[in-house]
Design a protein around this motif. Sequence first.
Motif, PDB file in Angstrom:
ATOM      1  N   LYS A 385       0.836  -1.193   0.000  1.00 21.09           N
ATOM      2  CA  LYS A 385       0.000   0.000   0.000  1.00 21.09           C
ATOM      3  C   LYS A 385       0.875   1.248   0.000  1.00 21.09           C
ATOM      4  O   LYS A 385       1.890   1.306   0.686  1.00 21.09           O
ATOM      5  N   PRO A 386       0.495   2.262  -0.754  1.00 15.89           N
ATOM      6  CA  PRO A 386       1.263   3.510  -0.726  1.00 15.89           C
ATOM      7  C   PRO A 386       1.106   4.175   0.630  1.00 15.89           C
ATOM      8  O   PRO A 386       0.107   3.987   1.334  1.00 15.89           O
ATOM      9  N   PRO A 387       2.082   4.957   1.064  1.00 17.98           N
ATOM     10  CA  PRO A 387       1.976   5.620   2.383  1.00 17.98           C
ATOM     11  C   PRO A 387       0.793   6.577   2.419  1.00 17.98           C
ATOM     12  O   PRO A 387       0.454   7.215   1.425  1.00 17.98           O
ATOM     13  N   MET A 388       0.167   6.643   3.581  1.00 14.44           N
ATOM     14  CA  MET A 388      -0.996   7.505   3.749  1.00 14.44           C
ATOM     15  C   MET A 388      -0.575   8.963   3.764  1.00 14.44           C
ATOM     16  O   MET A 388       0.448   9.327   4.350  1.00 14.44           O
ATOM     17  N   THR A 389      -1.386   9.786   3.135  1.00 10.61           N
ATOM     18  CA  THR A 389      -1.147  11.224   3.172  1.00 10.61           C
ATOM     19  C   THR A 389      -1.647  11.781   4.508  1.00 10.61           C
ATOM     20  O   THR A 389      -2.378  11.109   5.258  1.00 10.61           O
ATOM     21  N   GLU A 390      -1.280  13.009   4.813  1.00 14.20           N
ATOM     22  CA  GLU A 390      -1.703  13.626   6.070  1.00 14.20           C
ATOM     23  C   GLU A 390      -3.231  13.762   6.111  1.00 14.20           C
ATOM     24  O   GLU A 390      -3.855  13.584   7.162  1.00 14.20           O
ATOM     25  N   LEU A 391      -3.843  14.080   4.953  1.00 14.49           N
ATOM     26  CA  LEU A 391      -5.293  14.214   4.910  1.00 14.49           C
ATOM     27  C   LEU A 391      -5.967  12.878   5.193  1.00 14.49           C
ATOM     28  O   LEU A 391      -6.972  12.812   5.920  1.00 14.49           O
ATOM     29  N   GLN A 392      -5.429  11.793   4.633  1.00 15.31           N
ATOM     30  CA  GLN A 392      -5.997  10.468   4.886  1.00 15.31           C
ATOM     31  C   GLN A 392      -5.854  10.084   6.360  1.00 15.31           C
ATOM     32  O   GLN A 392      -6.759   9.465   6.931  1.00 15.31           O
ATOM     33  N   LYS A 393      -4.735  10.433   6.967  1.00 17.55           N
ATOM     34  CA  LYS A 393      -4.557  10.137   8.390  1.00 17.55           C
ATOM     35  C   LYS A 393      -5.591  10.879   9.234  1.00 17.55           C
ATOM     36  O   LYS A 393      -6.185  10.294  10.151  1.00 17.55           O
ATOM     37  N   GLN A 394      -5.810  12.156   8.936  1.00 14.61           N
ATOM     38  CA  GLN A 394      -6.774  12.931   9.703  1.00 14.61           C
ATOM     39  C   GLN A 394      -8.187  12.386   9.520  1.00 14.61           C
ATOM     40  O   GLN A 394      -8.975  12.349  10.479  1.00 14.61           O
ATOM     41  N   ARG A 395      -8.518  11.974   8.322  1.00 16.12           N
ATOM     42  CA  ARG A 395      -9.843  11.396   8.089  1.00 16.12           C
ATOM     43  C   ARG A 395     -10.015  10.097   8.869  1.00 16.12           C
ATOM     44  O   ARG A 395     -11.093   9.827   9.418  1.00 16.12           O
ATOM     45  N   LEU A 396      -8.970   9.266   8.905  1.00 14.00           N
ATOM     46  CA  LEU A 396      -9.052   8.009   9.643  1.00 14.00           C
ATOM     47  C   LEU A 396      -9.197   8.270  11.139  1.00 14.00           C
ATOM     48  O   LEU A 396      -9.975   7.604  11.830  1.00 14.00           O
ATOM     49  N   ILE A 397      -8.466   9.253  11.646  1.00 15.20           N
ATOM     50  CA  ILE A 397      -8.592   9.602  13.069  1.00 15.20           C
ATOM     51  C   ILE A 397     -10.002  10.101  13.366  1.00 15.20           C
ATOM     52  O   ILE A 397     -10.626   9.703  14.369  1.00 15.20           O
ATOM     53  N   HIS A 398     -10.518  10.966  12.524  1.00 15.34           N
ATOM     54  CA  HIS A 398     -11.872  11.492  12.718  1.00 15.34           C
ATOM     55  C   HIS A 398     -12.906  10.372  12.675  1.00 15.34           C
ATOM     56  O   HIS A 398     -13.870  10.370  13.464  1.00 15.34           O
ATOM     57  N   HIS A 399     -12.713   9.407  11.773  1.00 12.77           N
ATOM     58  CA  HIS A 399     -13.658   8.283  11.660  1.00 12.77           C
ATOM     59  C   HIS A 399     -13.695   7.472  12.949  1.00 12.77           C
ATOM     60  O   HIS A 399     -14.773   7.173  13.487  1.00 12.77           O
ATOM     61  N   HIS A 400     -12.519   7.135  13.484  1.00 16.50           N
ATOM     62  CA  HIS A 400     -12.489   6.301  14.696  1.00 16.50           C
ATOM     63  C   HIS A 400     -12.989   7.076  15.915  1.00 16.50           C
ATOM     64  O   HIS A 400     -13.650   6.486  16.794  1.00 16.50           O
ATOM     65  N   LEU A 401     -12.699   8.362  16.007  1.00 18.62           N
ATOM     66  CA  LEU A 401     -13.229   9.157  17.112  1.00 18.62           C
ATOM     67  C   LEU A 401     -14.755   9.222  17.049  1.00 18.62           C
ATOM     68  O   LEU A 401     -15.439   9.148  18.085  1.00 18.62           O
ATOM     69  N   ARG A 402     -15.284   9.354  15.840  1.00 18.07           N
ATOM     70  CA  ARG A 402     -16.740   9.408  15.696  1.00 18.07           C
ATOM     71  C   ARG A 402     -17.379   8.068  16.076  1.00 18.07           C
ATOM     72  O   ARG A 402     -18.427   8.030  16.730  1.00 18.07           O
ATOM     73  N   ARG A 403     -16.738   6.963  15.674  1.00 21.92           N
ATOM     74  CA  ARG A 403     -17.275   5.648  16.028  1.00 21.92           C
ATOM     75  C   ARG A 403     -17.226   5.411  17.541  1.00 21.92           C
ATOM     76  O   ARG A 403     -18.162   4.861  18.119  1.00 21.92           O
ATOM     77  N   LEU A 404     -16.147   5.815  18.165  1.00 21.37           N
ATOM     78  CA  LEU A 404     -16.057   5.680  19.615  1.00 21.37           C
ATOM     79  C   LEU A 404     -17.077   6.577  20.308  1.00 21.37           C
ATOM     80  O   LEU A 404     -17.642   6.209  21.350  1.00 21.37           O
ATOM     81  N   GLY A 405     -17.334   7.749  19.741  1.00 17.01           N
ATOM     82  CA  GLY A 405     -18.332   8.639  20.317  1.00 17.01           C
ATOM     83  C   GLY A 405     -19.713   8.029  20.311  1.00 17.01           C
ATOM     84  O   GLY A 405     -20.509   8.227  21.240  1.00 17.01           O
ATOM     85  N   LYS A 406     -20.044   7.252  19.270  1.00 20.08           N
ATOM     86  CA  LYS A 406     -21.343   6.588  19.227  1.00 20.08           C
ATOM     87  C   LYS A 406     -21.464   5.511  20.294  1.00 20.08           C
ATOM     88  O   LYS A 406     -22.577   5.134  20.683  1.00 20.08           O
ATOM     89  N   LEU A 407     -20.302   5.013  20.755  1.00 14.57           N
ATOM     90  CA  LEU A 407     -20.307   4.024  21.839  1.00 14.57           C
ATOM     91  C   LEU A 407     -20.258   4.669  23.223  1.00 14.57           C
ATOM     92  O   LEU A 407     -20.185   3.964  24.231  1.00 14.57           O
TER      93      LEU A 407
END
Length: 430
Positions: A385-407
């Motif tokens: 896999k190509p290395p993740m860009t900074e934007l992709q990292k921020q989106r992934l962090i936001h996704h997991h924070l949102r999922r944890l927030g629903k829990l």
Amino acid sequence: MINAVIERCAGIDIGKKFLAVCVMTGPASGEARSEIRQFGTTVSELKNLRAWITSEGCSDVIMESTGSYWKPVFNILEGHVRVALANPQEVKARKGHKTDNKDAWWLAHLLRHGMVTPSFIPSRPVRDLRDLTRRRRKLIQEAAAEKNRIGKVLEDANVKLGNVLSDLFGVSGQLMLEALLKGNANPAEIAAFAKQKAKKKIPEIIAALQEHTMNDHHRLMIRFSVDHLRFLEDQIIAMDEAIRVAIAEAGYLKQWELLRSLPAVDENAATILAEMGPDPGQFETVKKLGSWSALCPGNNRSAGRNKSTHTKSGNPWLRSALTESAWAISRMKTGHLRDKFWRIASKGVPGRSRPIAIVAVAHDLLKLAYFVLQRGTPYEEERGKPPMTELQKQRLIHHHLRRLGKLGIRLRPCPAPTRPAPATGTTLTP
């Protein structure tokens, strides 16, 4: 007045028994002269039509894609004039002003002023290959229909094997079905035909067969379907060989192998080749190909607002082959297309996102088919896999924070660690 693009052309309104033909001639900057005649659909009448059109000096002819009735006309005109095939939805006449003669005049008028986008008509070898691949698809559909009929008869006979076996027509299912048709075996003896993983389900198989009500009528109906299935299987095998011979005789073996290098496209490579054609250059860009196949999102924008972007109805044979391969890709373990499917399918309403993901992956497959044919090199999956860009990292962090927030778990991203201050001989106090 709109200047004409073609000075001498003809429009043909297609019918089963007769044709209405309008020849339109005149200078591009002036008024056109039109003449309308009617012809039959026999070969002699079509040759008379061709002689009249060529005597008038017509270089282009247009007709609607009306079922298969346009094909005899095209066969006679091919090679003598340029024939444009129009989509009936794009050349509809105004309501209340429709007759065969007016339709022919309207078609000629649209062609004369360059207001029609002609449909793609492949060469004769490709059309012959299309006939074979489309018939093969029909045979597979008929075989699936026969399997469904057998399942219905078994339900009517209180045989619930379909609830236990994942594939009623696998090795275990076919052996059990044959034993049922003989009618001289008890449930335990029939369940003994289970193979491999099905052996774990022997108690459930026995329960599904106990006290069934299968009689001679049920066995007769199933036997008819089984015999038809065997016939269809033989036809499909013969059809596969005929397709390979047609590809070899047309000189498309290289293009076929290039398409087979795409992920999960092996069995559908011949269908894609027959529908797209061996030369992708007939489509100006890959976007034009996506629009022609109707696998790309619809273009519906008005007053600065995007309306429905549902895909339109395009080539159903190409679409079904690509979506079938897309479903196979979704079950793969690796691959960027597989990752794209699950990335899209995990969003939105469960059950509705997967069809959207399938169309997206099918569209990507179509683009890959275009590029491998254009470049003449087989497809190779990128390793790693190509290395993740900074934007992709921020989106992934936001996704997991949102999922944890629903829990019910509230977290904040930790700040990046800072480097310790360099030693300078002094002591830092907290």
